[in-house]
Design a protein around this motif. Structure first.
Motif, PDB file in Angstrom:
ATOM      1  N   HIS A  17       0.906  -1.319   0.083  1.00  0.00           N
ATOM      2  CA  HIS A  17      -0.005  -0.247  -0.084  1.00  0.00           C
ATOM      3  C   HIS A  17       0.848   1.223   0.030  1.00  0.00           C
ATOM      4  N   CYS A  18       1.907   1.215   0.833  1.00  0.00           N
ATOM      5  CA  CYS A  18       2.805   2.568   0.877  1.00  0.00           C
ATOM      6  C   CYS A  18       3.712   2.596  -0.561  1.00  0.00           C
ATOM      7  N   LEU A  19       3.904   1.492  -1.176  1.00  0.00           N
ATOM      8  CA  LEU A  19       4.772   1.401  -2.385  1.00  0.00           C
ATOM      9  C   LEU A  19       3.910   2.103  -3.545  1.00  0.00           C
ATOM     10  N   PHE A  20       2.750   1.594  -3.540  1.00  0.00           N
ATOM     11  CA  PHE A  20       1.712   2.052  -4.606  1.00  0.00           C
ATOM     12  C   PHE A  20       1.555   3.535  -4.068  1.00  0.00           C
ATOM     13  N   HIS A  21       1.296   3.972  -3.313  1.00  0.00           N
ATOM     14  CA  HIS A  21       1.133   5.513  -2.973  1.00  0.00           C
ATOM     15  C   HIS A  21       2.421   6.297  -2.965  1.00  0.00           C
ATOM     16  N   TRP A  22       3.412   5.673  -3.338  1.00  0.00           N
ATOM     17  CA  TRP A  22       4.733   6.322  -3.264  1.00  0.00           C
ATOM     18  C   TRP A  22       4.993   7.025  -1.860  1.00  0.00           C
ATOM     19  N   LYS A  23       5.007   6.363  -0.890  1.00  0.00           N
ATOM     20  CA  LYS A  23       5.090   6.766   0.466  1.00  0.00           C
ATOM     21  C   LYS A  23       6.174   5.944   1.419  1.00  0.00           C
ATOM     22  N   MET A  24       7.247   6.624   1.567  1.00  0.00           N
ATOM     23  CA  MET A  24       8.370   6.026   2.043  1.00  0.00           C
ATOM     24  C   MET A  24       8.160   5.860   3.534  1.00  0.00           C
ATOM     25  N   LYS A  25       7.498   4.830   4.053  1.00  0.00           N
ATOM     26  CA  LYS A  25       7.444   4.773   5.627  1.00  0.00           C
ATOM     27  C   LYS A  25       7.759   3.672   6.323  1.00  0.00           C
ATOM     28  N   VAL A  26       7.637   3.486   7.559  1.00  0.00           N
ATOM     29  CA  VAL A  26       8.219   2.252   8.344  1.00  0.00           C
ATOM     30  C   VAL A  26       7.616   0.964   7.981  1.00  0.00           C
ATOM     31  N   GLU A  27       6.196   1.199   7.350  1.00  0.00           N
ATOM     32  CA  GLU A  27       5.679  -0.078   7.042  1.00  0.00           C
ATOM     33  C   GLU A  27       6.315  -0.721   5.835  1.00  0.00           C
ATOM     34  N   LEU A  28       6.725   0.128   4.747  1.00  0.00           N
ATOM     35  CA  LEU A  28       7.501  -0.303   3.791  1.00  0.00           C
ATOM     36  C   LEU A  28       8.763  -1.036   4.240  1.00  0.00           C
ATOM     37  N   LEU A  29       9.528  -0.575   5.199  1.00  0.00           N
ATOM     38  CA  LEU A  29      10.591  -1.346   5.549  1.00  0.00           C
ATOM     39  C   LEU A  29      10.464  -2.648   6.134  1.00  0.00           C
ATOM     40  N   ASP A  30       9.314  -2.546   7.044  1.00  0.00           N
ATOM     41  CA  ASP A  30       9.026  -3.864   7.670  1.00  0.00           C
ATOM     42  C   ASP A  30       8.656  -4.987   6.605  1.00  0.00           C
ATOM     43  N   ALA A  31       7.822  -4.630   5.642  1.00  0.00           N
ATOM     44  CA  ALA A  31       7.423  -5.407   4.546  1.00  0.00           C
ATOM     45  C   ALA A  31       8.612  -6.062   3.823  1.00  0.00           C
ATOM     46  N   ILE A  32       9.513  -5.241   3.390  1.00  0.00           N
ATOM     47  CA  ILE A  32      10.611  -5.633   2.889  1.00  0.00           C
ATOM     48  C   ILE A  32      11.554  -6.497   3.554  1.00  0.00           C
ATOM     49  N   SER A  33      11.798  -6.215   4.897  1.00  0.00           N
ATOM     50  CA  SER A  33      12.627  -7.217   5.448  1.00  0.00           C
ATOM     51  C   SER A  33      11.947  -8.440   5.824  1.00  0.00           C
ATOM     52  N   ILE A  34      10.743  -8.444   6.076  1.00  0.00           N
ATOM     53  CA  ILE A  34       9.837  -9.908   6.257  1.00  0.00           C
ATOM     54  C   ILE A  34       9.952 -10.562   4.958  1.00  0.00           C
ATOM     55  N   GLY A  35       9.809  -9.606   3.829  1.00  0.00           N
ATOM     56  CA  GLY A  35       9.651 -10.358   2.435  1.00  0.00           C
ATOM     57  C   GLY A  35      10.774 -11.158   2.083  1.00  0.00           C
ATOM     58  N   VAL A  36      12.099 -10.316   2.245  1.00  0.00           N
ATOM     59  CA  VAL A  36      13.359 -10.915   1.978  1.00  0.00           C
ATOM     60  C   VAL A  36      13.748 -12.280   2.945  1.00  0.00           C
ATOM     61  N   SER A  37      13.380 -12.109   4.173  1.00  0.00           N
ATOM     62  CA  SER A  37      13.508 -13.217   5.007  1.00  0.00           C
ATOM     63  C   SER A  37      12.661 -14.480   4.294  1.00  0.00           C
ATOM     64  N   LEU A  38      11.649 -14.128   4.185  1.00  0.00           N
ATOM     65  CA  LEU A  38      10.649 -15.325   3.390  1.00  0.00           C
ATOM     66  C   LEU A  38      11.356 -15.798   2.219  1.00  0.00           C
ATOM     67  N   ILE A  39      11.911 -15.093   1.126  1.00  0.00           N
ATOM     68  CA  ILE A  39      12.363 -15.506   0.029  1.00  0.00           C
ATOM     69  C   ILE A  39      13.459 -16.269   0.272  1.00  0.00           C
ATOM     70  N   ARG A  40      14.370 -15.869   1.217  1.00  0.00           N
ATOM     71  CA  ARG A  40      15.844 -16.723   1.644  1.00  0.00           C
ATOM     72  C   ARG A  40      15.400 -17.797   2.412  1.00  0.00           C
ATOM     73  N   ARG A  41      14.073 -18.141   2.730  1.00  0.00           N
ATOM     74  CA  ARG A  41      13.334 -19.245   3.398  1.00  0.00           C
ATOM     75  C   ARG A  41      13.850 -19.313   4.835  1.00  0.00           C
ATOM     76  N   ASP A  42      14.356 -17.890   5.312  1.00  0.00           N
ATOM     77  CA  ASP A  42      14.465 -17.959   6.738  1.00  0.00           C
ATOM     78  C   ASP A  42      13.218 -17.651   7.591  1.00  0.00           C
ATOM     79  N   PHE A  43      12.440 -18.651   7.788  1.00  0.00           N
ATOM     80  CA  PHE A  43      11.343 -18.780   8.144  1.00  0.00           C
ATOM     81  C   PHE A  43      11.302 -17.987   9.686  1.00  0.00           C
ATOM     82  N   PRO A  44      12.325 -18.688  10.583  1.00  0.00           N
ATOM     83  CA  PRO A  44      12.315 -18.203  12.223  1.00  0.00           C
ATOM     84  C   PRO A  44      12.691 -16.805  12.257  1.00  0.00           C
ATOM     85  N   THR A  45      13.575 -16.333  11.399  1.00  0.00           N
ATOM     86  CA  THR A  45      13.723 -14.946  11.338  1.00  0.00           C
ATOM     87  C   THR A  45      12.239 -13.984  11.111  1.00  0.00           C
TER      88      THR A  45
END
Length: 701
Positions: free
Chosen positions: A133-161
């Motif tokens: 939602h932040c990305l589509f509205h061009w808003k650089m907010k903490v929710e975007l940072l949280d989503a990227i960090s969680i998403g990257v961890s999932l892509i790396r299959r680091d589910f515990p992190t």
């Protein structure tokens, strides 16, 4: 009611009530019952164990009498509970918190790995959704940072992190919501109406009754300066109502027949009869909640600065993560930087500090309507006092009643009390109390009462015009006269008292002498405030030059001015502000309202006029001026904690970013330390500030 004393020490008794269980509502009723008992300083009710701890000063017998007199039926009849219970809120969030921790522990220990992965993916959906939602509205907010960090961890299959990060974020959100809601509820209860009795219109005339007895359909009379205690509709009369606290309107609104009125608004002019639509003004609570949540202008400069700085730092954190990846080509190091941001701690810790300070003030019987006012108190260099009811005691007493024209003393006092009982001011209260002590029944035998702000009262008794008020009002404005044969008697009036002048048909009928003793602590409070950075103290009063000079010398103010009108006080405060001073105005009467509004911070005495309390930014109890010292200490400690929070957040998170870039911290460790530090500083911001009462005692000693 049956109760057993389980433990007792000096000033403290613990009772256990004999019954099977206690509901949350019953616990609130029990707490409210004992809080009304004379001498009680603190009440704690444990509904699960059905125990109550009462701390008190004075006679133990008062507490035991309160226990003997208590019954659930009597409590429900005499006590009006708030629409929302803080006890209920605490129970709700305690259960949520325990449930979340237990669920996390059980799933980690007992769920098989495939189901744990499914659970992590399910929990990630709302975090990723907010980031998109932040990305589509061009808003650089903490929710975007949280989503990227969680998403990257999932892509790396680091589910515990990913699971640990989401658990800490959810825990932080829950604690933030709990703290904010509780702080707002505590503050709203402090700001809720403090109206115990109202004038009820009955077939036999007006009757003063407890507000708990008012029911929908009843008719309540409210006169100038009074707070409207209920939601309702005007059925008689006409009034100008100040409802800025609810609607933000800057000018009073005319209320006529069939106009709706709301609890907590103030009658500035006229009087009206209200048909009650909602008893006891319960909706006032929700209106205050909405006001606090939506009133951005009430935020302190520090809160606004923290919020703006937090948003500005998010892009830098994101850029730092990208730069780390470009330099090191290491996803883990880039992710470690991404796991850290300044936004959470800054946006959370600063408002929590302000709300905690406001709550701390509330515990000291100080009601603060917004964080910016505490900040102004911390920065103030000038304080202006009204005299009557502020520097002097809030309950002056009648020393003498001197009749003229052959009237009897008792009859003149009875007449004066009949007029004054409608208008809550310290001198009016003194007249009414003196009549009560002399057992003079001042039943309503006058017709329409008109109040002239800062001057006096006009009424009709039969065919006679009756006035009571100041010398300026009676002799200069209304051209009343002194009987020639009693001029010498008038000239010899005792100079050490303040005077109220009662006239009948424009001729002086009596002079009521009021003794207005200085508060014992006033001069010591002013000396302490000077040591705490207040550079200038001023007293403004509508009283005579002679009386003002005596009080000014006793209390030790730097300047004073006497016989001033309400607009003169406001102009004086305005000139101080134009000269660059940050000004606190302290007053209790209707005539102080313009100056309270003009000051950087207006402080009203809680047992003064309702309109003064409504216009004021802060309200203190009328018991002790040391609350001004406590208020100054709380505000300064708040600013000290805010500055310490800034240093910690910027320093600690910068260190985490640096350790992540050089590869010392893994993403999971970086996220854990960041979230734990955010929770830690938030919990620290929620703790009580250093006890201002102890500091006040140290100053006094």
């Amino acid at each position: 009611m049956n109760a057993i004393i389980e433990h007792e020490s000096r000033g403290r008794i613990r009772f256990r009530f004999v019954q099977k269980r206690m509901s949350l509502k019953q616990a609130d009723l029990l707490e409210a019952w004992f809080q009304k008992t004379a001498g009680v300083t603190q009440v704690t009710v444990h509904e699960r164990t059905m125990c109550i701890v009462v701390q008190y000063r004075g006679d133990r017998k008062n507490i035991l009498d309160a226990v003997r007199a208590f019954s659930w039926e009597r409590a429900e009849q005499s006590i009006t509970l708030p629409a929302h219970s803080t006890r209920e809120l605490n129970r709700e969030f305690q259960e949520k918190l325990v449930g979340k921790v237990v669920t996390k522990a059980v799933s980690t220990l007992f769920l098989p790995a495939p189901l744990q992965i499914v659970r992590v993916l399910w929990h990630a959906i709302p975090f990723v959704g907010r980031g998109l939602h932040c990305l589509f509205h061009w808003k650089m907010k903490v929710e975007l940072l949280d989503a990227i960090s969680i998403g990257v961890s999932l892509i790396r299959r680091d589910f515990p992190t990913a699971g640990s990060v989401m658990f800490l974020l959810e825990l932080g959100e829950l604690l933030e919501e709990w703290t904010r809601k509780k702080s707002i509820q505590d503050l709203a209860q402090c700001m809720s109406l403090n109206v115990d009795r109202v004038w009820l219109r009955t077939p036999d005339g007006e009757v003063l009754v407890p507000i708990a007895q008012v029911q929908p359909g009843d008719q309540v009379v409210v006169r100038v300066g009074g707070a409207i205690p209920v939601d309702g509709v005007v059925v008689d009369g006409e009034a100008m109502v100040n409802q800025s606290s609810l609607t933000g309107e800057s000018v009073p609104i005319p209320k006529r027949l069939d106009s709706p009125v709301y609890a907590g608004t103030i009658v500035e002019e006229g009087e009206c009869v209200i048909e009650v639509k909602q008893a006891s003004g319960q909706s006032r609570y929700d209106q205050i909640i909405t006001m606090i949540e939506q009133s951005e202008q009430m935020k302190s400069a520090s809160e606004s600065k923290a919020s703006n700085l937090a948003d500005k730092l998010v892009p830098y954190t994101f850029a730092g993560s990208i730069l780390s990846f470009l330099i090191t080509r290491n996803v883990v190091r880039a992710l470690s930087v991404l796991m850290v941001d300044f936004s959470c701690a800054l946006k959370l810790a600063m408002p929590l500090t302000v709300l905690s300070a406001m709550r701390e003030a509330g515990k000291e019987h100080i009601t603060v309507k917004g964080g910016k006012f505490l900040e102004s108190v911390a920065h103030a260099d000038t304080i202006v006092f009204d005299k009557t009811g502020t520097l002097t005691h809030a309950c002056p007493k009648v020393a003498r009643v001197i009749p003229f024209c052959g009237y009897e003393e008792a009859e003149m006092l009875r007449l004066a009390a009949c007029l004054e009982e409608h208008f809550p001011h310290s001198m009016a209260n003194a007249v009414v109390e003196e009549a009560r002590q002399r057992d003079l029944k001042h039943e309503e035998y006058h017709s329409k009462v008109e109040y002239i702000v800062a001057h006096g009262i006009v009424s009709k008794v039969g065919d006679a015009c009756v006035m009571i008020g100041s010398a300026h009002f009676v002799f200069e404005d209304e051209k009343c006269v002194i009987p020639q044969e009693e001029q010498e008697k008038f000239d010899s009036l005792p100079a050490e008292y303040s005077h109220l002048y009662l006239t009948i048909n424009h001729t002086l009928a009596a002079v009521i002498c009021i003794v207005d003793p200085l508060r014992e602590e006033a001069s010591a409070v002013l000396r302490t405030l000077r040591r705490m950075g207040i550079e200038k103290t001023v007293m403004l009063t509508g009283d005579s030059q002679r009386t003002a000079a005596v009080i000014a010398q006793q209390v030790g103010v730097d300047e004073f001015d006497a016989e001033v009108l309400p607009e003169d006080k406001a102009n004086y405060v305005a000139e101080l502000r134009k000269a660059g001073h940050t000004v606190i105005m302290v007053g209790d009467g209707i005539n102080d309202s313009p100056a309270l509004s003009e000051a950087d911070v207006g402080i009203a005495i809680s047992d003064g006029a309702a309109i003064a309390q409504e216009i004021a930014d802060i309200t203190i109890s009328g018991e002790n001026l040391w609350e001004l010292v406590r208020l100054r200490q709380i505000s300064k400690e708040m600013m000290k904690r805010i500055r310490a929070n800034y240093r910690f957040v910027l320093g600690f998170n910068s260190m985490l970013i640096a350790l992540g870039v050089v590869g010392v911290l893994a993403p999971a460790a970086s996220a854990t330390l960041h979230n734990l530090s955010t929770l830690g500083i938030s919990l620290h911001s929620m703790t009580a500030l250093p006890n201002p009462e102890e500091k006040a005692e140290a100053h006094k000693n």
